[in-house]
Structure formats: C-alpha cells, structure tokens
Enzyme design. Structure first.
Site, PDB file in Angstrom:
ATOM      1  N   ASP A 195       0.830  -1.244   0.037  1.00 54.03           N
ATOM      2  CA  ASP A 195       0.138   0.053   0.075  1.00 54.03           C
ATOM      3  C   ASP A 195       1.029   1.220   0.025  1.00 54.03           C
ATOM      4  O   ASP A 195       1.719   1.452   0.854  1.00 54.03           O
ATOM      5  CB  ASP A 195      -0.915  -0.019   1.422  1.00 54.03           C
ATOM      6  CG  ASP A 195      -1.859   1.186   1.373  1.00 54.03           C
ATOM      7  OD1 ASP A 195      -1.842   2.059   0.404  1.00 54.03           O
ATOM      8  OD2 ASP A 195      -2.710   1.083   2.130  1.00 54.03           O
ATOM      9  N   ILE A 196       0.704   2.150  -1.139  1.00 52.35           N
ATOM     10  CA  ILE A 196       1.607   3.252  -1.139  1.00 52.35           C
ATOM     11  C   ILE A 196       1.320   4.133   0.188  1.00 52.35           C
ATOM     12  O   ILE A 196       2.535   4.906   0.278  1.00 52.35           O
ATOM     13  CB  ILE A 196       1.423   3.961  -2.428  1.00 52.35           C
ATOM     14  CG1 ILE A 196       2.810   4.791  -2.698  1.00 52.35           C
ATOM     15  CG2 ILE A 196       0.259   4.986  -2.379  1.00 52.35           C
ATOM     16  CD1 ILE A 196       2.797   5.008  -4.049  1.00 52.35           C
ATOM     17  N   GLY A 222      -9.585   4.564  -6.387  1.00 55.17           N
ATOM     18  CA  GLY A 222      -8.194   3.864  -6.547  1.00 55.17           C
ATOM     19  C   GLY A 222      -7.243   4.455  -5.607  1.00 55.17           C
ATOM     20  O   GLY A 222      -7.483   4.873  -4.372  1.00 55.17           O
ATOM     21  N   ASP A 244      -5.574   7.397  -5.459  1.00 55.32           N
ATOM     22  CA  ASP A 244      -6.194   8.781  -5.290  1.00 55.32           C
ATOM     23  C   ASP A 244      -6.862   8.549  -4.023  1.00 55.32           C
ATOM     24  O   ASP A 244      -6.751   9.508  -2.900  1.00 55.32           O
ATOM     25  CB  ASP A 244      -6.514   9.169  -6.337  1.00 55.32           C
ATOM     26  CG  ASP A 244      -6.927  10.814  -6.408  1.00 55.32           C
ATOM     27  OD1 ASP A 244      -6.417  11.495  -5.481  1.00 55.32           O
ATOM     28  OD2 ASP A 244      -7.347  11.292  -7.306  1.00 55.32           O
ATOM     29  N   GLY A 298      -5.108   1.615 -13.436  1.00 55.81           N
ATOM     30  CA  GLY A 298      -5.984   1.032 -13.005  1.00 55.81           C
ATOM     31  C   GLY A 298      -7.464   1.679 -13.905  1.00 55.81           C
ATOM     32  O   GLY A 298      -7.519   1.147 -14.944  1.00 55.81           O
ATOM     33  N   TYR A 339      -7.770   4.199 -15.626  1.00 58.46           N
ATOM     34  CA  TYR A 339      -7.132   4.807 -17.028  1.00 58.46           C
ATOM     35  C   TYR A 339      -6.920   3.666 -17.846  1.00 58.46           C
ATOM     36  O   TYR A 339      -6.552   3.749 -19.257  1.00 58.46           O
ATOM     37  CB  TYR A 339      -6.256   5.660 -16.714  1.00 58.46           C
ATOM     38  CG  TYR A 339      -6.576   7.015 -16.135  1.00 58.46           C
ATOM     39  CD1 TYR A 339      -8.047   7.273 -15.833  1.00 58.46           C
ATOM     40  CD2 TYR A 339      -5.860   7.993 -15.786  1.00 58.46           C
ATOM     41  CE1 TYR A 339      -8.539   8.548 -15.142  1.00 58.46           C
ATOM     42  CE2 TYR A 339      -6.106   9.410 -15.542  1.00 58.46           C
ATOM     43  CZ  TYR A 339      -7.574   9.407 -14.964  1.00 58.46           C
ATOM     44  OH  TYR A 339      -8.081  10.663 -14.730  1.00 58.46           O
TER      45      TYR A 339
HETATM   46  P1  ADP Z   1      -5.397   5.326 -12.818  1.00 62.45           P
HETATM   47  O1  ADP Z   1      -6.746   6.169 -12.791  1.00 62.45           O
HETATM   48  O2  ADP Z   1      -4.134   6.401 -12.986  1.00 62.45           O
HETATM   49  O3  ADP Z   1      -5.602   4.341 -13.581  1.00 62.45           O
HETATM   50  P2  ADP Z   1      -6.048   3.979 -10.251  1.00 62.45           P
HETATM   51  O4  ADP Z   1      -5.940   4.585  -8.792  1.00 62.45           O
HETATM   52  O5  ADP Z   1      -7.382   3.604 -10.931  1.00 62.45           O
HETATM   53  O6  ADP Z   1      -5.416   5.110 -11.127  1.00 62.45           O
HETATM   54  O7  ADP Z   1      -4.925   2.730 -10.441  1.00 62.45           O
HETATM   55  C1  ADP Z   1      -3.438   2.851 -10.600  1.00 62.45           C
HETATM   56  C2  ADP Z   1      -2.886   1.831  -9.831  1.00 62.45           C
HETATM   57  O8  ADP Z   1      -2.896   2.062  -8.221  1.00 62.45           O
HETATM   58  C3  ADP Z   1      -3.480   0.337 -10.039  1.00 62.45           C
HETATM   59  O9  ADP Z   1      -2.568  -0.494 -10.146  1.00 62.45           O
HETATM   60  C4  ADP Z   1      -4.099   0.008  -8.620  1.00 62.45           C
HETATM   61  O10 ADP Z   1      -4.144  -1.237  -8.518  1.00 62.45           O
HETATM   62  C5  ADP Z   1      -3.311   0.791  -7.634  1.00 62.45           C
HETATM   63  N1  ADP Z   1      -3.489   1.112  -6.495  1.00 62.45           N
HETATM   64  C6  ADP Z   1      -4.997   1.509  -5.692  1.00 62.45           C
HETATM   65  N2  ADP Z   1      -4.681   1.508  -4.622  1.00 62.45           N
HETATM   66  C7  ADP Z   1      -3.498   1.383  -4.138  1.00 62.45           C
HETATM   67  C8  ADP Z   1      -2.721   1.548  -2.925  1.00 62.45           C
HETATM   68  N3  ADP Z   1      -3.278   2.218  -1.690  1.00 62.45           N
HETATM   69  N4  ADP Z   1      -1.220   1.695  -2.973  1.00 62.45           N
HETATM   70  C9  ADP Z   1      -0.802   1.341  -4.125  1.00 62.45           C
HETATM   71  N5  ADP Z   1      -1.405   1.169  -5.286  1.00 62.45           N
HETATM   72  C10 ADP Z   1      -2.557   1.314  -5.126  1.00 62.45           C
END
Ligand code: ADP
Length: 169
Positions: free
Chosen positions: A12-13, A34, A36, A121, A123
C-alpha cells in the site's frame, strides 16, 4: 551523478516511509477513487484543501503538496493518460509523468520517492507496457533522487515490475 537505486515492492503506497509518494491523480486534483482515494483518506482533509489551491494539473505534469498525516513528507500529484489504443501519445505522456515527478522531487530536495502503477487502474493502460515505461524512464532520468520504489498493489503488477527490472535494455 550516481544512478538511482530502483526497486519494486508489493503493498500500500500510503504506508511507504519515503520522502515523497506519488499520487495517480486526475486533472482536477480534487480526489477520486483507486490510489487517489486511498492517499486522500490516509493524509486527511487538509490534502484536499492543499490540492484545491493548485487549480488542477495537465496530463503528463506533476505538482507537489505536503503529505499531512502520511508517513511521507510530500505528495507529488501526477496525471496519467487515459489509455485509448496507444496512438494518442499515451506512452510518451506516461513517461512524462515519471520524469516530471522526479523533476519536482529535485526542486524540493527529495531523495526517496515511491510511485504507484500510474494509469493502470481506472485509466486502462496495459500493465506490461506501463511497467517497462516506469523502469526505463526512471533509469534514464537525470535526477538527484537516490531511491525510487515502484509499489505494486497486486501480485500481477509486482511480477511485471520484477520482469522489467531484470531486462537491462
Ligand atoms: P489511474 O486512474 O491512474 O489508472 P488507479 O488508482 O485507478 O489510477 O490505479 C492505478 C494503480 O494504483 C492500479 O495498479 C491500482 O491497483 C493501484 N492502487 C490502488 N490503490 C493503491 C494503494 N493503496 N497503493 C498502491 N497502489 C494502489
């Protein structure tokens, strides 16, 4: 200038203990789903207020705010391209997200940065191509950042990072 240390992890970032985490934001910078949504929940309401003052961000660009309640001191918000077949400059725009995020990091004296898999994700950017772009763009960047951590949320993305890191092309 030493080459940046580049590593991949699954997790988890919002939990990463680095100087800055990167947010895969949308161009309004006013929050979304997501990663964000996870970053805004973990940082607290002040993050939304700070983002509001930035007045948006174009695709391929990056903007910094404080990290508020996050372990990271900074959040670098970047706006990835929406995938629509690959002929609308999506690969170049994704590379620009990584490059511009590192330039913003340099302006702030940041030494360690964690990136999510931008655009893969909601996008819809293909995961393997995105992983290759992430690795190649960071490796060729001219930056003072010492550590870049690519954070995969799922096992599949983690494998793609491992493969891209093994390919010294
Ligand atoms: P985008 O709109 O740029 O595609 P998303 O948030 O839908 O952004 O997805 C981008 C990536 O972030 C995906 O690979 C998703 O699995 C990942 N992601 C979602 N939640 C987290 C998190 N808490 N920590 C790290 N990566 C995450």
């Amino acid at each position: 200038m030493a080459e940046v240390r580049l590593e991949a992890t699954q997790g988890d970032i919002t939990r990463q203990r680095v100087d800055a985490i990167v947010n895969a934001a949308n161009s309004s910078l006013l929050g979304g789903g997501g990663v964000d949504g996870a970053i805004h929940r973990a940082a607290g309401r002040e993050l939304l207020e700070a983002c509001r003052q930035l007045g948006g961000c174009p695709t391929g660009e990056a903007r910094a705010t404080a990290g508020f309640r996050l372990p990271a001191r900074w959040v670098i918000h970047t706006v990835g391209p929406v995938w629509s077949g690959g002929k609308r400059g999506e690969p170049e725009l994704l590379a620009s997200c990584y490059r511009r995020s590192l330039e913003v990091a340099d302006e702030l004296g940041i030494r360690s940065v964690a990136f999510p898999a931008i655009s893969t994700g909601a996008y819809g950017f293909p995961g393997q191509l995105a992983a290759e772009i992430a690795v190649n763009t960071v490796r060729s960047a001219n930056t003072e950042v010492e550590l870049v951590r690519l954070v995969a949320f799922d096992a599949e993305t983690f494998v793609l990072y491992r493969k891209a890191l093994d390919n010294r092309s």
